[in-house]
Design an enzyme around this catalytic site. Structure first.
Site, PDB file in Angstrom:
ATOM      1  N   VAL A  77      -6.280 -31.760 -17.084  1.00  0.00           N
ATOM      2  CA  VAL A  77      -7.330 -32.515 -17.889  1.00  0.00           C
ATOM      3  C   VAL A  77      -7.184 -32.388 -19.217  1.00  0.00           C
ATOM      4  O   VAL A  77      -6.861 -31.702 -20.007  1.00  0.00           O
ATOM      5  CB  VAL A  77      -7.279 -30.597 -17.309  1.00  0.00           C
ATOM      6  CG1 VAL A  77      -8.913 -30.410 -17.786  1.00  0.00           C
ATOM      7  CG2 VAL A  77      -7.468 -30.880 -16.187  1.00  0.00           C
ATOM      8  N   CYS A  78      -8.378 -33.043 -19.963  1.00  0.00           N
ATOM      9  CA  CYS A  78      -8.922 -33.236 -20.842  1.00  0.00           C
ATOM     10  C   CYS A  78      -9.548 -32.552 -21.594  1.00  0.00           C
ATOM     11  O   CYS A  78     -10.736 -31.591 -21.682  1.00  0.00           O
ATOM     12  CB  CYS A  78     -10.482 -34.811 -21.128  1.00  0.00           C
ATOM     13  SG  CYS A  78     -10.649 -34.738 -23.114  1.00  0.00           S
ATOM     14  N   ILE A  79      -8.848 -31.483 -22.958  1.00  0.00           N
ATOM     15  CA  ILE A  79      -8.735 -30.470 -23.201  1.00  0.00           C
ATOM     16  C   ILE A  79     -10.328 -30.151 -24.193  1.00  0.00           C
ATOM     17  O   ILE A  79     -10.550 -29.103 -24.002  1.00  0.00           O
ATOM     18  CB  ILE A  79      -7.406 -30.213 -25.079  1.00  0.00           C
ATOM     19  CG1 ILE A  79      -7.737 -28.408 -25.201  1.00  0.00           C
ATOM     20  CG2 ILE A  79      -7.437 -31.399 -25.455  1.00  0.00           C
ATOM     21  CD1 ILE A  79      -6.487 -28.283 -25.634  1.00  0.00           C
ATOM     22  N   ALA A  82     -13.183 -30.016 -20.609  1.00  0.00           N
ATOM     23  CA  ALA A  82     -12.828 -28.553 -20.439  1.00  0.00           C
ATOM     24  C   ALA A  82     -13.198 -27.294 -21.815  1.00  0.00           C
ATOM     25  O   ALA A  82     -14.017 -26.476 -21.307  1.00  0.00           O
ATOM     26  CB  ALA A  82     -11.674 -28.304 -20.843  1.00  0.00           C
TER      27      ALA A  82
END
Lengths: 130, 124
Positions: A77-79, A82
Site C-alpha cells: 500500500v502506498c504510504i 494511505a
C-alpha cells in the site's frame, strides 16, 4: 506468466476492486504467479482493516488478505496515499499520535518505488481503476 | 537530452487537469519516484491532462497544493521527455507558447508507438 496488479479504485465505489480480486484469483488458479498487488490512489482503501460491509456482499478487504496469506502475495500500500486518507498501521499511528491503526498485516505500507520495481520485474502489470 | 528514438523504462500517462482530483498529483509522484530510482521516464499529457502544462497556475482555492511547482522540478529529476496530445492542444485552443514546459505534440500513431516502446505504462 508473472503478473502484478495495480489497484487505483476504492472498494464498493467502483467495480474495479471486485474485478481485480477475481482476476487475481483466476490467474493463480491457472497456474500463473502473482508477484504483488500494489494499492495506490483511492485503491488504498482496500486495506482498511475496519471495513465492515453487509454480510451478503463480498468482503473485499478480507478477500485480499486471504489471497495474500494463501499464496504469499505481497499486498503493498502506498504510504503517502494511505496516510492522507487515514490509513495507518500501528507504527504510523504511533508516529502521528493517533489512537488505533487502520491497516494491519498482511497489508504493508510501502513507498512508490516498490510499484515501479514490481512493474518492471513482472511480465504484466495490470491496472484496475475507476 | 535523450534523442527521440530513445524510449524509456516507464511511460506515465496523465489524463486529468490539476486541482479537481488528486490523479495528476499522484501520477506525477509516481514519475518522480521512478526517476529518483534512476529509471528513464516519459510523460504523456493526454486529453484534459494537457491543461497541467498551462503557464501561470497557482494553488487551488480550496487548499489543493497545485502541481506547477512539481512540473518545474521535472528537469532536476532528468525527466525531459515530455509529450502532449496534439488533439488536446487543439481542442483546448492552446499552443506551445502557452506551456510551462517544452512538451512535444504527438498524434495518434506516435502515441501508439510510445505505448509499445516502454516496458511499463502507468495510466493516471
Amino acid at each position: 506468466m508473472r503478473y502484478a496488479i495495480l489497484l487505483l479504485a476504492a472498494p464498493y465505489s467502483h467495480q474495479a476492486s471486485h474485478s481485480a480480486l477475481r482476476f487475481a484469483r483466476a490467474l493463480l488458479a491457472r497456474g500463473h504467479t502473482l508477484e504483488g498487488v500494489f494499492f495506490y490512489h483511492e485503491g488504498v482503501h482496500n486495506a482498511a482493516r475496519l471495513a465492515a460491509p453487509p454480510q451478503d456482499e463480498p468482503h473485499l478487504v478480507d478477500g485480499w488478505a486471504a489471497l495474500g496469506e494463501a499464496h504469499g502475495v505481497p499486498l503493498q500500500v502506498c504510504i503517502a496515499a494511505a496516510l492522507r486518507r487515514g490509513l495507518l498501521d500501528e507504527r504510523e499511528a504511533r508516529r502521528h499520535g493517533k489512537q488505533g491503526a487502520s491497516v494491519e498485516a498482511p497489508f504493508e505500507l510501502t513507498g512508490l518505488g516498490q510499484l515501479v520495481d514490481l512493474g518492471l520485474r513482472c511480465d504484466r502489470l495490470i491496472t484496475f481503476g475507476p | 537530452m535523450h534523442d527521440e528514438t530513445h524510449h524509456g523504462d516507464l511511460l506515465v500517462i496523465l489524463r486529468h487537469a490539476p486541482h479537481g482530483s488528486s490523479w495528476l498529483r499522484e501520477g506525477l509522484d509516481a514519475a518522480l519516484v521512478a526517476a529518483a530510482f534512476e529509471r528513464r521516464v516519459t510523460l504523456l499529457f493526454l486529453g484534459e491532462g494537457a491543461l497541467a502544462l498551462l503557464e501561470g497556475q497557482g494553488v487551488g482555492p480550496m487548499g489543493q497544493k497545485g502541481t506547477a511547482p512539481t512540473l518545474a522540478m521535472l528537469e532536476m529529476y532528468d525527466i525531459d521527455r515530455l509529450l502532449v496530445e496534439e488533439r488536446a492542444l487543439r481542442d483546448y485552443g492552446l499552443d506551445a507558447s502557452m506551456l510551462l514546459l517544452p512538451a512535444r505534440p504527438v498524434g495518434a500513431t506516435e502515441m501508439a508507438e510510445e505505448l509499445a516502446a516502454h516496458s511499463l505504462v502507468l495510466n493516471f
